[in-house]
Write a protein that holds these residues in place. Structure first.
Motif, PDB file in Angstrom:
ATOM      1  N   GLY A 143      -2.240  -3.355  11.450  1.00 38.62           N
ATOM      2  CA  GLY A 143      -2.783  -3.543   9.905  1.00 38.62           C
ATOM      3  C   GLY A 143      -0.994  -4.039   9.096  1.00 38.62           C
ATOM      4  N   ARG A 157       4.565   3.248   6.126  1.00 42.72           N
ATOM      5  CA  ARG A 157       4.209   2.743   4.072  1.00 42.72           C
ATOM      6  C   ARG A 157       4.231   1.399   4.097  1.00 42.72           C
ATOM      7  NH1 ARG A 157      10.828   3.748   2.984  1.00 42.72           N
ATOM      8  NH2 ARG A 157      10.805   1.964   2.846  1.00 42.72           N
ATOM      9  N   GLU A 183       0.227   0.932   3.752  1.00 40.38           N
ATOM     10  CA  GLU A 183      -0.235   1.860   3.095  1.00 40.38           C
ATOM     11  C   GLU A 183      -0.028   0.763   1.911  1.00 40.38           C
ATOM     12  OE1 GLU A 183       2.347   4.681   0.545  1.00 40.38           O
ATOM     13  OE2 GLU A 183       1.822   6.578   2.094  1.00 40.38           O
ATOM     14  N   LEU A 184       1.122  -0.170   2.030  1.00 38.05           N
ATOM     15  CA  LEU A 184       0.171  -1.587   0.793  1.00 38.05           C
ATOM     16  C   LEU A 184      -0.440  -2.432   2.185  1.00 38.05           C
ATOM     17  CD1 LEU A 184       2.550  -3.385   1.968  1.00 38.05           C
ATOM     18  CD2 LEU A 184       3.814  -2.409  -0.238  1.00 38.05           C
ATOM     19  N   SER A 185      -0.952  -2.359   3.081  1.00 31.44           N
ATOM     20  CA  SER A 185      -1.593  -3.047   3.465  1.00 31.44           C
ATOM     21  C   SER A 185      -2.984  -3.011   3.300  1.00 31.44           C
ATOM     22  CB  SER A 185      -1.729  -3.027   5.464  1.00 31.44           C
ATOM     23  OG  SER A 185      -2.144  -3.584   5.739  1.00 31.44           O
ATOM     24  N   PRO A 186      -3.529  -4.554   2.955  1.00 29.71           N
ATOM     25  CA  PRO A 186      -5.294  -4.398   2.774  1.00 29.71           C
ATOM     26  C   PRO A 186      -6.168  -4.502   3.995  1.00 29.71           C
ATOM     27  CG  PRO A 186      -3.981  -6.959   1.911  1.00 29.71           C
ATOM     28  CD  PRO A 186      -3.130  -5.959   2.931  1.00 29.71           C
ATOM     29  N   GLU A 224      -2.110  -4.991  -2.788  1.00 27.54           N
ATOM     30  CA  GLU A 224      -1.435  -5.106  -1.142  1.00 27.54           C
ATOM     31  C   GLU A 224      -1.648  -5.762  -0.631  1.00 27.54           C
ATOM     32  OE1 GLU A 224      -4.548  -0.946  -0.668  1.00 27.54           O
ATOM     33  OE2 GLU A 224      -5.558  -2.568  -0.597  1.00 27.54           O
ATOM     34  N   VAL A 225      -0.161  -6.075   0.265  1.00 28.34           N
ATOM     35  CA  VAL A 225      -0.075  -6.783   1.223  1.00 28.34           C
ATOM     36  C   VAL A 225      -0.030  -6.849   2.907  1.00 28.34           C
ATOM     37  CG1 VAL A 225       1.502  -8.895   1.937  1.00 28.34           C
ATOM     38  CG2 VAL A 225       0.634  -8.947  -1.002  1.00 28.34           C
ATOM     39  N   PHE A 226      -0.964  -8.174   3.119  1.00 30.21           N
ATOM     40  CA  PHE A 226      -0.670  -7.918   4.746  1.00 30.21           C
ATOM     41  C   PHE A 226       0.274  -8.902   5.288  1.00 30.21           C
ATOM     42  CE2 PHE A 226      -2.106  -9.556   9.003  1.00 30.21           C
ATOM     43  CZ  PHE A 226      -1.099  -8.376  10.006  1.00 30.21           C
TER      44      PHE A 226
END
Lengths: 386, 488
Positions: free
Chosen positions: A302, A376, A379-382, B57-59
């Motif tokens: 992720g 962190r 947390e911002l991983s889709p 949100e970003v990967f």
């Protein structure tokens, strides 16, 4: 901000102060050319030959089997093209592993473009080449074979002695890239029947831009660089005397301190591995035992590797993302893909490589920073469900 | 080799703004593909045309993460029209200047995710209303124009001319079907991306409306169904009748805008009615006849006053990338032009007989969907004189063929009429896109339909095509309708 904690020793190591000391005389006003007949030239020649002795000793070789180059990549290229050109015209086949460093991989691809047939030997889930599969790929028209001694990304150590023996029995020259293995494994060419072996200065606390190729006496090899006939004609060009002196000193120290370094690094590596494994959804890549003493390599689900590296950098910790050479581009690790991982896993790789100068306290600080950064970014991983 | 990131990129990476997602957003959009290495998701809360909240949100690579943060910061709390104007260049500027070589995709990725969230917001707002055919509320504002942009030169210049005339312009691109070029793969050009980029370069806010369901129902299914019924459809007419103008009006109403504009070559005259454009060679009034009068009253066609060559020159002068795009195809959802293959993908064609007018069987065919009135090739029957399809009878699976003169008609029955002016003013009728108007007299058939009596015979009038009536001076569209089967 204090100096960052450096945990990217597979990319390059710091220069040991003793190495720097050995180089300095050859960087000032009194440096000479080893080909000159006067006193300055003689001093330079002596430095080069002393270094050759140290590198030979590290590898269990004779000094006349050591050829200095401008780094590991050049040593690999001289070996691959040199062996290919020296082979009988009817031998137009090479056997190469699927987890080579780019220096060998791209050289082999170039051979393919020039009409060679290359058998790319795959690896198992740990990155290990199967000796039986490797031996089966060898043919009467095989001009050379090449398998990296220890992989630069995941640190898996190959059964090089077995692979080299398989080649020796058939009279096929065997090259190994030992750039990562040097200083971390015992590389005794009296025990491993390799024909050629490449090392680099800057992975063993020596200078960048200098390396060496071991060529076993009696091996047919053609030069690829032509000029003044230095290095027995195999690698022409005025020697990088300061670099060679540094490499020599680095090799001497590596031999002297090998056992101590390996014990120290392995303890820190295991501290990293057990600490990182305490986080959810991380996976150790490479072989659990047959791995370099300094290498811990993970898939961190992720999390994009580049983001992780840069966030940790801002926190004062330098680590690697896959291999340093592909880390700058937007591409997945070829080695992880070779292990059968998908693209997303291959883009979520973190490589932590400790060195002789790291401490347990540094590792503990790193583990805390790492857990925070991963948390962190997740947390911002889709793509991380958590 | 690795190129260093600007400190602002690192700052956004290390201290991300508005990271995370909204539990109950009014719109959510995702762009990219994990297999490509990058995924961005935006969720937004839009109320009264204001982006009250934006989360991302970003990967992916650091540039993508930082770009998501910078974009969220740029649009959070902003009026929707302002947020929809934020361009790749704006995000890049917020990140401190050009990104390293090869990282430009980060800007496209996050902007696309945000705009898909806007698109989702509109879909939720429209709900079933748009699908059932939106005619528009009366409470539209005084000014402002929603300009439809397809990604081609005509619609781009339309938006540009309106902006240069001082109008408040919002550009909109309709997502109509999955057949747009490259729309399936993540890193390739896409019509919507291209149109958005064009709008942003002009400094215009841009929206995308997802009309796939509506378009499928009203245009694509109608297209296939027409062939099944032995008729010759005109999908552009169907789109103008049910999709394009309704959707633009919906968006205009939502934004409080009065007008809708397209890049058609036509003019709106008193009445309102439709008038032919300055550039008669590009005249598109033939496909615009079904626009409901209340929508035509809100329509503007700036290109009606220009010649195509001028339009291209304007695009070149203003440096629009669209200046050199090729003319669009006849049918946008059949890019290869093979409409038979398209129809056969959906319907199973059953074989039948090829007969002459007297009912004598001349041969067999593989399905009536392969035939259209006036067709000469592919009949599969050899004859001393060329044979033409004169009638398609789906019920009996018969294709009737005859000689050329059998195609001549002197009377056309027209249904589903849309009159802009009193029918009595009709003095000519056009029954094919590329055919000219023919003088006629009209009279009602007593059942709501009209009959056009032609002063000279016309060849190959196919049921399902449009019949458009023009005024005595030839300049205005009196009305239009659909050609009914001759025998019914």
């Amino acid at each position: 901000m204090p100096d960052p904690v450096y945990l990217d020793n597979a990319a390059t190591t710091p220069v040991d102060p003793r190495v720097l000391e050995a180089m300095l005389p050859h960087l000032g006003a009194t440096r000479g050319n080893p080909s000159s007949l006067h006193a300055r030239g003689v001093a330079a020649r002596e430095a080069v030959e002393a270094a050759r002795g140290h590198v030979a000793a590290l590898l269990g070789a004779s000094p006349e089997e050591i050829f200095f180059t401008a780094g590991g990549t050049e040593a690999d290229n001289v070996a691959v093209f040199g062996l290919a050109r020296a082979a009988d015209p009817g031998k137009r086949h090479a056997v190469v592993s699927g987890v080579e460093h780019a220096a060998v991989r791209e050289a082999a691809r170039r051979l393919e473009a020039e009409g060679f047939e290359v058998s790319w030997v795959g690896v198992d889930e740990y990155g290990l080449v199967d000796p039986a599969e490797f031996a089966a790929a060898l043919r009467p028209d095989t001009a050379l074979a090449s398998v990296v001694w220890a992989n630069n990304e995941i640190g898996t150590v190959q059964p090089v002695r077995e692979l080299a023996d398989a080649c020796a029995r058939r009279g096929i020259p065997f090259h190994t890239d030992a750039v990562q293995a040097a200083g971390r494994l015992s590389l005794d060419v009296r025990e491993a029947a390799v024909s050629t072996l490449a090392i680099s200065g800057h992975k063993i606390y020596g200078p960048q831009g200098v390396g060496a190729l071991y060529v076993r006496g009696g091996t047919d090899i053609e030069p690829v660089v032509f000029g003044g006939g230095q290095e027995q004609g195999l690698r022409s060009g005025t020697e990088n005397v300061a670099g060679i002196a540094g490499l020599g000193e680095a090799a001497r120290l590596a031999r002297e301190e090998l056992g101590e370094r390996v014990r120290h690094e392995a303890a820190l590596r295991d501290r990293v591995i057990s600490g990182v494994r305490g986080l959810p959804d991380v996976e150790l890549n490479g072989h659990p035992e047959l791995r370099l003493s300094n290498n811990a390599h993970f898939t961190v689900r992720g999390v994009g590797a580049e983001s992780l590296v840069l966030v940790l950098d801002s926190l004062g910790y330098a680590i690697g993302s896959g291999s340093a050479c592909s880390g700058g581009g937007h591409q997945a690790s070829g080695v992880l893909l070779a292990l059968g991982r998908d693209e997303q896993d291959a883009l979520s790789a973190a490589r932590i490589t400790v060195g002789k100068d790291n401490t347990a306290g540094e590792v503990d600080g790193f583990l805390e920073a790492f857990a925070g950064a991963v948390g962190r970014l997740r947390e911002l991983s889709p793509v991380y469900a958590g | 080799m690795a190129e260093a990131y600007n400190p602002k990129v690192i700052d956004h990476l290390v201290r991300p703004r508005h990271a995370g997602h909204l539990e109950e957003p009014s719109g959510r959009g995702e762009s990219g593909d994990a297999a490509c290495g990058d995924v961005a998701v935006f969720s937004v809360q839009i109320r009264e045309n204001e982006v009250e909240e934006a989360r991302y949100e970003v990967f992916g690579c650091a540039a993508c993460v930082a770009a998501g943060s910078a974009l969220a910061e740029l649009v959070h709390g902003k009026p929707l029209l302002e947020a929809a104007r934020v361009s790749k260049a704006d995000v890049e500027e917020a990140l401190g200047g050009p990104l390293p070589q090869g990282k430009g995709h980060a800007l496209t990725l996050v902007l696309d995710a945000l705009h898909k969230a806007f698109e989702d917001h509109w879909s939720r707002t429209a709900a079933a209303g748009l699908v059932d055919g939106y005619v528009g509320g009366g409470g539209a504002g005084e000014g402002g124009v929603v300009a439809a942009m397809s990604g081609g030169v005509d619609s781009a210049v339309t938006a540009l001319l309106l902006k240069e005339a001082g109008q408040d312009v919002a550009a909109v691109t309709f997502r109509l079907h999955d057949g747009e070029r490259g729309s399936r793969s993540c890193c390739s050009p896409d019509t919507v991306l291209f149109a958005r980029d064009t709008a942003h370069r002009m400094g215009l806010p841009h929206f995308t409306l997802n009309l796939k369901e509506l378009f499928n129902k009203r245009v694509m299914q109608d297209f296939v169904g027409s062939y099944e019924k032995g008729r010759t459809p005109n999908p552009c007419v169907a789109c103008n009748a049910h999709v394009k103008f309704h959707a633009a009006a919906f968006l205009a109403d939502e934004l409080g805008f009065r007008h809708v504009a397209t890049g058609h070559y036509a003019r709106v005259a008193e009445g309102p009615s439709l008038a032919r454009p300055v550039d008669e060679s590009k005249d598109q009034t033939y496909v615009l006849w079904p626009i409901p009068k209340e929508l035509l009253a809100r329509a503007v066609f700036p290109l009606g006053d220009y010649r195509k060559s001028e339009v291209r020159r304007i695009a070149e002068d203003r440096g629009l990338a669209v200046a050199y795009t090729p003319e669009s195809q006849d049918i946008c959802f059949i890019p290869d032009g093979d409409y038979r293959r398209f129809v056969r993908k959906t319907v199973s064609a059953e074989p039948g007989e090829v007969v002459d007018r007297e009912g004598v069987v001349l041969g067999r065919h593989a399905g009536v969907v392969d035939f259209t009135v006036g067709q000469r090739r592919g009949i599969g029957v050899s004859a001393p004189t060329p044979l033409y399809v004169t009638e398609v009878r789906p019920k009996s699976k018969q294709v009737v063929v005859g000689r050329r003169r059998d195609l001549e008609v002197r009377e056309v029955r027209v249904r589903d009429l849309n009159w802009f002016l009193p029918p009595e003013e009709a003095s000519s009728v056009q029954v094919r896109y590329n055919g000219g108007p023919v003088a006629c007299e009209v009279e009602g058939d007593g059942e709501g339909g009209w009959i056009a009596r032609l002063q000279e015979p016309v060849m190959g009038v196919a049921a399902g095509q449009s019949a458009v009536f023009y005024s005595a001076d030839g300049g205005r569209v009196v009305g239009g309708g659909v050609v009914a089967p001759g025998g019914e």
